[in-house]
Design an enzyme around this catalytic site. Structure first.
Site, PDB file in Angstrom:
ATOM      1  CD  GLN A 151      -2.763   1.375   2.415  1.00  0.00           C
ATOM      2  OE1 GLN A 151      -3.311   2.436   2.643  1.00  0.00           O
ATOM      3  NE2 GLN A 151      -2.944   0.334   3.206  1.00  0.00           N
TER       4      GLN A 151
ATOM      5  CG  LEU B 193      12.759  -7.299 -15.538  1.00  0.00           C
ATOM      6  CD1 LEU B 193      12.959  -7.787 -16.976  1.00  0.00           C
ATOM      7  CD2 LEU B 193      13.243  -5.848 -15.417  1.00  0.00           C
TER       8      LEU B 193
ATOM      9  CB  THR C 148      15.101  -7.584 -10.735  1.00  0.00           C
ATOM     10  OG1 THR C 148      14.571  -8.037  -9.491  1.00  0.00           O
ATOM     11  CG2 THR C 148      14.118  -6.684 -11.438  1.00  0.00           C
ATOM     12  CE  LYS C 149      16.049 -11.885  -5.392  1.00  0.00           C
ATOM     13  NZ  LYS C 149      15.242 -12.584  -4.408  1.00  0.00           N
TER      14      LYS C 149
ATOM     15  CD  GLU D 151      -1.695   2.135   8.290  1.00  0.00           C
ATOM     16  OE1 GLU D 151      -1.408   2.378   7.111  1.00  0.00           O
ATOM     17  OE2 GLU D 151      -1.754   3.019   9.164  1.00  0.00           O
TER      18      GLU D 151
ATOM     19  CG  ASP E  37       0.637   0.906   4.698  1.00  0.00           C
ATOM     20  OD1 ASP E  37       1.844   0.856   4.970  1.00  0.00           O
ATOM     21  OD2 ASP E  37      -0.113  -0.066   4.800  1.00  0.00           O
TER      22      ASP E  37
ATOM     23  N   GLY F 252      -7.432  20.620  18.751  1.00  0.00           N
ATOM     24  CA  GLY F 252      -7.145  22.055  18.641  1.00  0.00           C
ATOM     25  C   GLY F 252      -7.465  22.848  19.888  1.00  0.00           C
ATOM     26  N   GLY F 253      -7.882  22.156  20.947  1.00  0.00           N
ATOM     27  CA  GLY F 253      -8.109  22.877  22.192  1.00  0.00           C
ATOM     28  C   GLY F 253      -9.540  23.346  22.377  1.00  0.00           C
TER      29      GLY F 253
HETATM   30  N1  COA Z   1      12.207 -10.010  -9.516  1.00  0.00           N
HETATM   31  C1  COA Z   1      12.837 -10.822  -8.655  1.00  0.00           C
HETATM   32  N2  COA Z   1      12.742 -10.681  -7.326  1.00  0.00           N
HETATM   33  C2  COA Z   1      11.960  -9.684  -6.876  1.00  0.00           C
HETATM   34  C3  COA Z   1      11.274  -8.797  -7.715  1.00  0.00           C
HETATM   35  C4  COA Z   1      11.432  -9.007  -9.113  1.00  0.00           C
HETATM   36  N3  COA Z   1      10.797  -8.224 -10.001  1.00  0.00           N
HETATM   37  N4  COA Z   1      10.594  -7.920  -6.973  1.00  0.00           N
HETATM   38  C5  COA Z   1      10.832  -8.239  -5.703  1.00  0.00           C
HETATM   39  N5  COA Z   1      11.655  -9.304  -5.634  1.00  0.00           N
HETATM   40  C6  COA Z   1      12.172  -9.955  -4.441  1.00  0.00           C
HETATM   41  C7  COA Z   1      13.164  -9.073  -3.745  1.00  0.00           C
HETATM   42  O1  COA Z   1      14.421  -9.133  -4.357  1.00  0.00           O
HETATM   43  C8  COA Z   1      13.118  -9.638  -2.346  1.00  0.00           C
HETATM   44  O2  COA Z   1      13.876 -10.824  -2.301  1.00  0.00           O
HETATM   45  P1  COA Z   1      15.057 -11.059  -1.184  1.00  0.00           P
HETATM   46  O3  COA Z   1      14.408 -10.928   0.156  1.00  0.00           O
HETATM   47  O4  COA Z   1      15.511 -12.450  -1.523  1.00  0.00           O
HETATM   48  O5  COA Z   1      16.102 -10.053  -1.378  1.00  0.00           O
HETATM   49  C9  COA Z   1      11.644  -9.981  -2.218  1.00  0.00           C
HETATM   50  O6  COA Z   1      11.141 -10.148  -3.529  1.00  0.00           O
HETATM   51  C10 COA Z   1      10.815  -8.825  -1.618  1.00  0.00           C
HETATM   52  O7  COA Z   1      11.124  -8.714  -0.323  1.00  0.00           O
HETATM   53  P2  COA Z   1      10.342  -7.698   0.643  1.00  0.00           P
HETATM   54  O8  COA Z   1      10.166  -6.347   0.083  1.00  0.00           O
HETATM   55  O9  COA Z   1      11.103  -7.732   1.933  1.00  0.00           O
HETATM   56  O10 COA Z   1       8.891  -8.345   0.731  1.00  0.00           O
HETATM   57  P3  COA Z   1       8.152  -9.031   1.962  1.00  0.00           P
HETATM   58  O11 COA Z   1       6.862  -9.537   1.436  1.00  0.00           O
HETATM   59  O12 COA Z   1       9.035 -10.024   2.620  1.00  0.00           O
HETATM   60  O13 COA Z   1       7.881  -7.838   2.999  1.00  0.00           O
HETATM   61  C11 COA Z   1       7.076  -5.643   3.576  1.00  0.00           C
HETATM   62  C12 COA Z   1       6.858  -6.916   2.757  1.00  0.00           C
HETATM   63  C13 COA Z   1       5.997  -4.661   3.175  1.00  0.00           C
HETATM   64  C14 COA Z   1       6.965  -5.963   5.078  1.00  0.00           C
HETATM   65  C15 COA Z   1       8.484  -5.080   3.289  1.00  0.00           C
HETATM   66  O14 COA Z   1       8.596  -4.882   1.897  1.00  0.00           O
HETATM   67  C16 COA Z   1       8.767  -3.777   3.996  1.00  0.00           C
HETATM   68  O15 COA Z   1       9.048  -3.737   5.186  1.00  0.00           O
HETATM   69  N6  COA Z   1       8.724  -2.665   3.265  1.00  0.00           N
HETATM   70  C17 COA Z   1       9.055  -1.357   3.779  1.00  0.00           C
HETATM   71  C18 COA Z   1       7.971  -0.793   4.639  1.00  0.00           C
HETATM   72  C19 COA Z   1       6.644  -0.731   3.949  1.00  0.00           C
HETATM   73  O16 COA Z   1       6.480  -0.127   2.906  1.00  0.00           O
HETATM   74  N7  COA Z   1       5.660  -1.327   4.621  1.00  0.00           N
HETATM   75  C20 COA Z   1       4.279  -1.148   4.270  1.00  0.00           C
HETATM   76  C21 COA Z   1       3.822  -1.914   3.147  1.00  0.00           C
HETATM   77  S1  COA Z   1       2.177  -1.364   2.801  1.00  0.00           S
END
Ligand code: COA
Length: 426
Positions: free
Chosen positions: A17, A72, A74-75, A139, A168, A247-248
């Site tokens: 979000q 895509l 990206t890895k 959130e 968020d 606001g008081g």
């Molecule tokens: N191709 C290949 N890999 C991809 C990719 C792509 N296009 N897009 C994402 N990924 C991979 C990343 O490389 C990562 O892999 P890694 O952990 O092996 O390095 C993984 O997908 C994404 O990890 P992450 O962002 O940590 O996702 P999560 O589901 O584990 O955690 C959150 C989700 C929201 C908790 C975390 O992203 C976070 O804390 N974000 C910051 C705070 C935030 O915005 N929170 C609110 C969300 S509403």
């Protein structure tokens, strides 16, 4: 008419979000937002809280309007090449991955900056640098750690989270301002920079008045809080203030006609000092205008329960809309408690585009919140969210200039499709 951000290309690595709120706003202002998603999976919210089988959820569609989607990996080495081209071509990279993800992907800030020194890299994280910088955050974690939960609720009840997604969507708004500011700075310097917004910081910013009150506590009790009038002592931290106004000016949520059956038949009533005499007239207590127990804000403080009980006797004889109509004639501020059903049906919100109906090929028509920020020369039309990977080839060809045989090679290298599809193709 050109849009305000027309020509700005956003490499959108956001999910869930907070980040998507930010990039959706930029898209509404005219930026070309290219959402990069994992092949076969995409933004996890596509499948969360689904109400229509096999169709992207409202959670996803309502946060990703006006964007294009490219899948895509990206890895994948070829995927990394495409990502490098995207970094060369785009103006801003926005991400809200967990801490360290971009680095692990092989694209730390230094590398991105060396590929494209003009690129702005904008990130949302749960916490800024410090003891919690490595934590993943959602959130309600941000609401709890940013000061909102400790100050929301009733003084004798548990801390509460609020339905407004201040952690968020609130942080997404903060980040959008940071990005636009960095774009403006770039017009003068030609240089990109890092923009970061931590969710804890964003929530604390929105709880600014509570940090104000924390410091006022050192100089005596907070007299405008209801608990002062009720003789309840203050502790050493700002208490939960129920429905008191920040606001008081003393304010409460009061019952209106029909409250017995309708959970939203209530209004917010503020006993604002400048309109006190009008309030006395409206509720039928003209004597309170001169009565020394009621005539001044200070005299009223210990009697707020009595005063609001009397006002509620009046509001209970009217619907919340009748209360609004009557009070507005006297410039007495009030707020009917509007349900989501009422907001969805509100024709004036439809007319301004704040509530919009959008058509989607898989789910049909649905309602969304449109752009709440109105620019006279850059009006927003809300277009549906993209299907997963809907624009993959279009972006590779039109934005990055790949030829057909190059697109085929990228696909053949497994950078665009999920592993099972790749296996079947091989
Ligand atoms: N191709 C290949 N890999 C991809 C990719 C792509 N296009 N897009 C994402 N990924 C991979 C990343 O490389 C990562 O892999 P890694 O952990 O092996 O390095 C993984 O997908 C994404 O990890 P992450 O962002 O940590 O996702 P999560 O589901 O584990 O955690 C959150 C989700 C929201 C908790 C975390 O992203 C976070 O804390 N974000 C910051 C705070 C935030 O915005 N929170 C609110 C969300 S509403």
């Amino acid at each position: 008419m050109g849009k305000a951000l027309e020509g700005v290309k956003i490499l959108d690595f956001t999910h869930v979000q907070s980040g998507p709120t930010c990039t959706q706003l930029l898209a509404w202002f005219g930026a070309d937002v290219i959402k990069v998603e994992r092949p076969g999976i995409g933004d996890i919210t596509r499948g969360q809280l689904r109400d229509v089988p096999d169709a992207d959820s409202l959670y996803f569609t309502m946060l990703n309007h006006n964007k294009r989607s490219i899948t895509l990996d990206t890895k994948n080495p070829k995927g990394k090449e495409v990502l490098t081209r995207l970094i060369e071509t785009c103006d801003v990279l926005v991400e809200n991955f967990g801490p360290g993800v971009l680095d692990r992907m092989g694209f730390p800030w230094e590398k991105i900056h060396s590929i494209n020194p003009k690129m702005i890299v904008a990130s949302i994280k749960g916490f800024g640098p410090g003891p919690y910088e490595d934590c993943k955050v959602y959130e309600n974690v941000a609401q709890c750690t940013g000061g909102s939960a400790s100050t929301t609720g009733f003084p004798d009840g548990v801390p509460l989270v609020t339905g407004a997604q201040i952690g968020d969507s609130g942080t997404g708004l903060h980040l959008a301002l940071g990005i636009v500011t960095a774009l403006y700075h770039r017009t003068k310097t030609g240089q990109g920079q890092k923009v970061t917004a931590a969710m804890q910081d964003g929530v604390l910013n929105l709880c600014r008045v509570k940090l104000r009150d924390q410091q006022r506590l050192a100089h005596g009790p907070l007299t405008e809080y209801s608990q002062y009038g009720e003789g309840i002592p203050f502790g050493d931290a700002v208490p939960r203030a129920a429905n008191d106004s920040g606001g008081g000016q003393p304010g409460r949520i009061l019952k209106c006609k029909g409250w017995e059956k309708d959970p939203n038949a209530y209004t917010y009533f503020i006993t604002q000092a400048p309109v006190w005499e009008s309030i006395c007239d409206v509720i039928g207590e003209p004597g309170w205008k001169t009565d020394p127990n009621f005539a001044t804000p200070k005299a009223r403080l210990p009697r707020l329960n009595q005063i609001f009980e009397r006002i509620e006797q009046w509001t209970m004889t009217k619907t919340k809309f009748e209360v609004m109509d009557i009070l507005n004639e006297y410039d007495i501020p009030c707020g009917p408690i509007l349900s989501m059903k009422e907001l969805a049906e509100d024709q004036s919100l439809r007319a301004t585009g704040t509530v919009v109906e959008v058509d989607h090929p898989k789910r049909g028509k649905y309602l969304s919140v449109g752009n709440p920020i109105k620019l006279s020369a850059s009006p927003s039309e809300v277009t549906r969210s993209p299907l997963l990977g809907e624009h993959t080839e279009e972006i590779l060809r039109d934005v990055l200039g790949y030829k057909d045989n190059e697109v085929a090679a990228i696909r053949g290298a497994g950078a665009l499709d999920p592993a099972p599809k790749r296996a079947a193709a091989e």
